[in-house]
Motif scaffolding. Structure first.
Motif, PDB file in Angstrom:
ATOM      1  N   PHE A 581      -2.973   5.054   2.133  1.00  0.00           N
ATOM      2  CA  PHE A 581      -2.136   3.942   2.590  1.00  0.00           C
ATOM      3  C   PHE A 581      -0.993   3.709   1.616  1.00  0.00           C
ATOM      4  O   PHE A 581       0.140   3.431   2.020  1.00  0.00           O
ATOM      5  CB  PHE A 581      -2.980   2.670   2.732  1.00  0.00           C
ATOM      6  N   LEU A 582      -1.268   3.814   0.320  1.00  0.00           N
ATOM      7  CA  LEU A 582      -0.243   3.593  -0.696  1.00  0.00           C
ATOM      8  C   LEU A 582       0.573   4.851  -0.972  1.00  0.00           C
ATOM      9  O   LEU A 582       1.754   4.773  -1.299  1.00  0.00           O
ATOM     10  CB  LEU A 582      -0.888   3.091  -1.995  1.00  0.00           C
ATOM     11  N   GLN A 583      -0.057   6.007  -0.842  1.00  0.00           N
ATOM     12  CA  GLN A 583       0.622   7.246  -1.210  1.00  0.00           C
ATOM     13  C   GLN A 583       1.715   7.650  -0.234  1.00  0.00           C
ATOM     14  O   GLN A 583       2.514   8.536  -0.528  1.00  0.00           O
ATOM     15  CB  GLN A 583      -0.409   8.372  -1.345  1.00  0.00           C
ATOM     16  N   VAL A 584       1.770   7.018   0.927  1.00  0.00           N
ATOM     17  CA  VAL A 584       2.848   7.319   1.865  1.00  0.00           C
ATOM     18  C   VAL A 584       4.185   6.791   1.355  1.00  0.00           C
ATOM     19  O   VAL A 584       5.242   7.267   1.734  1.00  0.00           O
ATOM     20  CB  VAL A 584       2.525   6.734   3.263  1.00  0.00           C
ATOM     21  N   PHE A 585       4.141   5.788   0.466  1.00  0.00           N
ATOM     22  CA  PHE A 585       5.359   5.193  -0.077  1.00  0.00           C
ATOM     23  C   PHE A 585       5.794   5.923  -1.344  1.00  0.00           C
ATOM     24  O   PHE A 585       5.015   6.635  -1.980  1.00  0.00           O
ATOM     25  CB  PHE A 585       5.129   3.710  -0.398  1.00  0.00           C
ATOM     26  N   ALA A 586       7.057   5.711  -1.717  1.00  0.00           N
ATOM     27  CA  ALA A 586       7.547   6.240  -2.981  1.00  0.00           C
ATOM     28  C   ALA A 586       6.809   5.561  -4.128  1.00  0.00           C
ATOM     29  O   ALA A 586       6.394   4.395  -4.015  1.00  0.00           O
ATOM     30  CB  ALA A 586       9.052   5.996  -3.101  1.00  0.00           C
ATOM     31  N   PRO A 587       6.622   6.246  -5.260  1.00  0.00           N
ATOM     32  CA  PRO A 587       5.937   5.623  -6.407  1.00  0.00           C
ATOM     33  C   PRO A 587       6.590   4.310  -6.829  1.00  0.00           C
ATOM     34  O   PRO A 587       5.888   3.393  -7.288  1.00  0.00           O
ATOM     35  CB  PRO A 587       6.065   6.695  -7.497  1.00  0.00           C
ATOM     36  N   GLU A 588       7.901   4.204  -6.681  1.00  0.00           N
ATOM     37  CA  GLU A 588       8.600   2.969  -7.062  1.00  0.00           C
ATOM     38  C   GLU A 588       8.157   1.777  -6.218  1.00  0.00           C
ATOM     39  O   GLU A 588       8.395   0.624  -6.598  1.00  0.00           O
ATOM     40  CB  GLU A 588      10.110   3.158  -6.909  1.00  0.00           C
ATOM     41  N   MET A 589       7.543   2.047  -5.063  1.00  0.00           N
ATOM     42  CA  MET A 589       7.155   0.977  -4.147  1.00  0.00           C
ATOM     43  C   MET A 589       5.656   0.678  -4.196  1.00  0.00           C
ATOM     44  O   MET A 589       5.105   0.089  -3.270  1.00  0.00           O
ATOM     45  CB  MET A 589       7.567   1.355  -2.715  1.00  0.00           C
ATOM     46  N   TYR A 590       5.015   1.053  -5.281  1.00  0.00           N
ATOM     47  CA  TYR A 590       3.563   0.845  -5.369  1.00  0.00           C
ATOM     48  C   TYR A 590       3.200  -0.633  -5.205  1.00  0.00           C
ATOM     49  O   TYR A 590       2.273  -0.978  -4.453  1.00  0.00           O
ATOM     50  CB  TYR A 590       3.045   1.361  -6.714  1.00  0.00           C
ATOM     51  N   ASP A 591       3.922  -1.514  -5.893  1.00  0.00           N
ATOM     52  CA  ASP A 591       3.620  -2.949  -5.789  1.00  0.00           C
ATOM     53  C   ASP A 591       3.902  -3.484  -4.383  1.00  0.00           C
ATOM     54  O   ASP A 591       3.216  -4.396  -3.908  1.00  0.00           O
ATOM     55  CB  ASP A 591       4.419  -3.735  -6.820  1.00  0.00           C
ATOM     56  N   VAL A 592       4.906  -2.914  -3.723  1.00  0.00           N
ATOM     57  CA  VAL A 592       5.177  -3.313  -2.334  1.00  0.00           C
ATOM     58  C   VAL A 592       3.997  -2.924  -1.456  1.00  0.00           C
ATOM     59  O   VAL A 592       3.562  -3.692  -0.587  1.00  0.00           O
ATOM     60  CB  VAL A 592       6.470  -2.646  -1.818  1.00  0.00           C
ATOM     61  N   GLY A 593       3.472  -1.715  -1.699  1.00  0.00           N
ATOM     62  CA  GLY A 593       2.302  -1.278  -0.943  1.00  0.00           C
ATOM     63  C   GLY A 593       1.106  -2.186  -1.172  1.00  0.00           C
ATOM     64  O   GLY A 593       0.363  -2.499  -0.229  1.00  0.00           O
ATOM     65  N   GLN A 594       0.919  -2.630  -2.401  1.00  0.00           N
ATOM     66  CA  GLN A 594      -0.192  -3.548  -2.695  1.00  0.00           C
ATOM     67  C   GLN A 594      -0.017  -4.868  -1.954  1.00  0.00           C
ATOM     68  O   GLN A 594      -0.988  -5.455  -1.463  1.00  0.00           O
ATOM     69  CB  GLN A 594      -0.267  -3.800  -4.211  1.00  0.00           C
ATOM     70  N   MET A 595       1.218  -5.346  -1.860  1.00  0.00           N
ATOM     71  CA  MET A 595       1.480  -6.563  -1.085  1.00  0.00           C
ATOM     72  C   MET A 595       1.127  -6.348   0.382  1.00  0.00           C
ATOM     73  O   MET A 595       0.535  -7.221   1.038  1.00  0.00           O
ATOM     74  CB  MET A 595       2.949  -6.961  -1.226  1.00  0.00           C
ATOM     75  N   LEU A 596       1.472  -5.168   0.927  1.00  0.00           N
ATOM     76  CA  LEU A 596       1.152  -4.869   2.323  1.00  0.00           C
ATOM     77  C   LEU A 596      -0.354  -4.808   2.547  1.00  0.00           C
ATOM     78  O   LEU A 596      -0.848  -5.228   3.595  1.00  0.00           O
ATOM     79  CB  LEU A 596       1.797  -3.552   2.741  1.00  0.00           C
ATOM     80  N   VAL A 597      -1.095  -4.277   1.572  1.00  0.00           N
ATOM     81  CA  VAL A 597      -2.557  -4.247   1.693  1.00  0.00           C
ATOM     82  C   VAL A 597      -3.089  -5.663   1.863  1.00  0.00           C
ATOM     83  O   VAL A 597      -3.946  -5.934   2.730  1.00  0.00           O
ATOM     84  CB  VAL A 597      -3.180  -3.562   0.465  1.00  0.00           C
TER      85      VAL A 597
END
Length: 752
Positions: A581-597
């Motif tokens: 779920f997180l790896q689909v995003f760029a590494p720079e967007m890791y925190d954005v992915g965590q917010m989406l979770v």
């Protein structure tokens, strides 16, 4: 015209047995001859309504495409095109076959087929579909399907298609009736909208046209088409017209069905009745389009009546995919949630189609006197810029970062009649890719793996909480916080919900469009944009690209369902806890992915299963906004600038949009061969439209039911409403040149 006058052409047509090309010349010659006779015999009073002083001529055009389609370039090559004759004639190719007739000059189309195989009515209908997209001035359009044995007339309108029976070539009077209808159609078969005209540059005859549109007593010149709707359904068309000294006018028109309760222009008037509602598009005029002074332009199929309406909108914005940074995108999402919940709470208007196409950013607010006179709505809560600043601003200076548009699916939730309101909210409407799961299914979701996993209202960090309270007050913050036994203020069902009993528990729960369903649509919109934006300097792994392609295929392939199956997007929600779920995003967007979770956890439960329900209808708005605010406070100094480009998905681009100042995306791409695509579209034109389709309009998948009609070849009735004489449409004023942007279905029956 007598049979003996056309016998040579008829004999040639009826003897043709092999190639279709053998038919083109004789048919064009025959129809041109009949057209000249019919036009010459028209009385002066009827001829005054014909938009040309010359007759329609029929020309073999099978080797080239018509030119100047407004958006994209369809690969259509009609066999024969009927167009009003011009002084110097149309251009021919090296073989003497006409080429380059522009779409806006096409008056009718003929599709010829050989003696064996299917007839050409489906293909003719597809061509009619395209012409009506390119010609907003043509609400009705005739075309002809011919074979050596017979011919068939097709009439295309917002009510769909009407087709005649197969008719023998010996019945020349009926062929003449088709030609006569091109000049003087039967009552109810309107061919022209007299309030729209096209204009070519006087320096470039047969060049791309601009449009002149009349609305609200004003004339908007130099308008360009920026959205093309389905001509057989609502036929939404959108123009952008320059207005010196102001933002451009966005002119939207559509056919309003008599079985729909609410009109978009009326909803906008109500929304802004107590002052301009921040973040919501404004209009300066909206009403039905008149065919003449006393009659509205309307079509009927015997069951419903569709009336053309037009709205002039004056605020513009850009698609979310144009975001300059992640923070800009999230601030827009925060504001649209605040605007939406305020619109429902204060003005009782539920949008019901929150999507990428209806949420714009970087708005440009109009300075038109008509909207300035509205004043400002005083009771709107603070928006994101005020929250981050820690204090609300003067309501007269309150500016939203979003522009919410398109209320044509909107509904009043408090309309004075509870039965009518409940019935209206029981309809499913939205854009398939972004529609809430409950609305797609027409029932409360009962997937045991997601529907019953409830989570508490998120609490803000100390810094974010201080800013929130300064802008909104302590009472609002505490209002949504949970107690020991509540989740979003609601209480879990008294029985434990398991896979074996959740269906029987959820089945009696009535479906209606809840506020939270629009908030879920905002989540799907935000998620889809975050998947594709590219941070500056970002590198994506091969795995991330494969994951994106699969994820996007799931999102873009979603349909509005009517089955017992789980929503096809549910696996995306279930996978929130997996590394993918997180790896689909760029590494720079890791925190954005965590917010989406965290946001997934708030969006997935079926809150309608709770007893009692959450006490505040905007509870999911609040939860999503808190997560966004927490992220923004933490990352104010790291906005993550974006490139402005989008990641390739490896999937077809979705086709329905009103973005970048209402400009739609490019044509859907396909890897199938031209011949296969052509056959597929012919077959789709014969299929009946799905009753559970989205109210969004499709640009390139014609699909409608064909209705038999005896009127198409009968002796035409006189016009029921005679408009004033038309000036010639083809004359450009000498001092002006042309200049160098979802269907609904009732909820299905409950499962037993």
């Amino acid at each position: 015209m007598k049979l003996k006058d056309v016998r040579p052409n008829l004999n040639t047509i009826m003897r043709a047995k092999g190639k279709e090309q053998e038919l083109y010349g004789p048919i064009a010659e025959l129809l041109t001859a009949i057209s000249g006779q019919v036009f010459g015999s028209l009385p002066t009073d009827l001829k005054a309504h014909v938009p040309s002083t010359k007759p329609i001529v029929f020309l073999d055009h099978h080797t080239s495409r018509p030119t100047h389609f407004p958006i994209g370039s369809p690969d259509d090559k009609p066999d024969i095109i009927g167009a009003f004759a011009i002084d110097h004639g149309f251009e021919d190719d090296a073989r003497g076959i006409t080429k380059g007739i522009p779409y806006h000059r096409v008056e009718t189309i003929v599709e010829a087929k050989a003696i064996y195989g299917k007839d050409g009515k489906a293909q003719a209908a597809r061509y009619a579909y395209r012409v009506q997209q390119a010609r907003p001035d043509r609400p009705g359009f005739y075309c002809l399907s011919v074979k050596p044995q017979h011919f068939q007339v097709v009439y295309s309108s917002p009510c769909g298609l009407e087709v005649s029976e197969h008719t023998s070539w010996e019945e020349v009077d009926k062929l003449c009736a088709y030609i006569y209808s091109l000049y003087v159609p039967p009552a109810g078969h309107f061919l022209y909208d007299r309030t729209i005209t096209w204009k070519e540059s006087r320096h470039n005859e047969l060049g791309a046209p601009t449009w002149t549109v009349k609305a609200g007593g004003k004339v908007y010149e130099g308008a360009e088409l920026i959205f093309l709707g389905n001509p057989w359904r609502r036929r939404t068309m959108i123009f952008r017209a320059p207005v010196p000294g102001h933002t451009p006018a966005i002119i939207k028109e559509y056919y309003h069905s008599s079985d729909r309760r609410y009109k978009e222009d009326k909803l906008l008037q109500h929304a802004h009745a107590e002052g301009s509602m921040p973040g919501l598009v404004r209009s300066v005029w909206g009403d039905a389009v008149k065919y003449d002074r006393d009659h509205e332009l309307a079509f009927t199929d015997g069951k419903t009546t569709k009336t053309k309406r037009r709205i002039v909108l004056v605020d513009v914005g850009y698609k979310l995919e144009c975001a300059k940074s992640i923070n800009d995108l999230l601030m827009t999402a925060y504001d649209v949630l605040e605007v939406h919940r305020t619109l429902v709470r204060e003005r009782s208007i539920l949008h019901r189609d929150m999507s990428l196409f209806n949420i714009l950013m970087y708005p440009k607010w109009s300075s038109w006197p008509e909207v300035q006179a509205l004043g400002h709505y005083k009771d709107h809560p603070a928006l994101i810029d005020e929250v981050l600043a820690g204090k609300p601003t003067d309501p007269d200076k309150r500016m939203a970062r979003c522009l919410l548009i398109d209320l044509d699916n909107g509904a009043m939730i408090d309309d004075g009649d509870p039965d009518v309101t409940q019935d209206e909210l029981g309809f499913r409407t939205g854009t398939p890719m972004y529609i809430a799961r409950a609305v797609a299914a027409g029932r409360v979701p009962d997937d045991p793996w997601v529907s019953t996993r409830f989570w508490k209202m998120p609490l803000l960090s100390a810094e974010a909480r201080a800013l929130y309270v300064a802008a909104h007050g302590e009472e609002r913050y505490n209002r949504y916080n949970d107690g020991e036994d509540t989740y979003h203020g609601g209480v879990l069902p008294s029985v434990e919900l398991k896979p074996e009993n959740i269906g029987s528990f959820a089945n009696p729960v009535p479906f209606y469009h809840r506020w939270e369903y629009d908030a879920e649509s905002v989540f799907w919109t935000l998620y889809s944009v975050l998947l594709r934006v590219i941070p500056q300097g970002a590198q994506f792994s091969t795995y991330a690209q494969r994951k994106l392609s699969k994820t996007w295929g799931t999102l873009s392939g979603h349909t509005i369902e009517d089955s017992d199956d789980s929503d096809s997007r549910t696996p995306l929600l279930l996978n929130h806890s997996t590394p993918g779920f997180l790896q689909v995003f760029a590494p720079e967007m890791y925190d954005v992915g965590q917010m989406l979770v965290k946001m997934v956890l708030q969006v997935t439960p079926s809150y309608a299963l709770m007893t009692p329900l959450p006490p505040h209808d905007d509870h999911l708005h609040e939860a999503m906004q808190r997560l966004i605010l927490d992220y923004l406070v933490t990352h104010l100094d790291n906005p993550i600038p974006l490139t402005g480009e989008l990641r390739e998905t490896g999937q077809p681009t979705q086709q329905v949009a009103a973005v970048d100042n209402y400009r739609p995306p490019e044509e859907k791409t396909s890897t199938v061969t031209s011949s296969k695509r052509r056959r597929a579209e012919e077959e789709s034109a014969q299929a009946q439209t799905s009753s559970t389709g989205s109210r969004r309009e499709s640009q390139n998948r014609p699909s409608v039911q064909l209705r038999r009609s005896d009127r198409l070849l009968s002796k035409n009735e006189p016009l029921a409403m005679v408009p004033p004489p038309l000036p010639a449409l083809f004359a450009s004023p000498p001092d002006q040149d042309g200049p160098a942007e979802a269907d609904e279905a009732p909820a299905p029956k409950r499962r037993r």
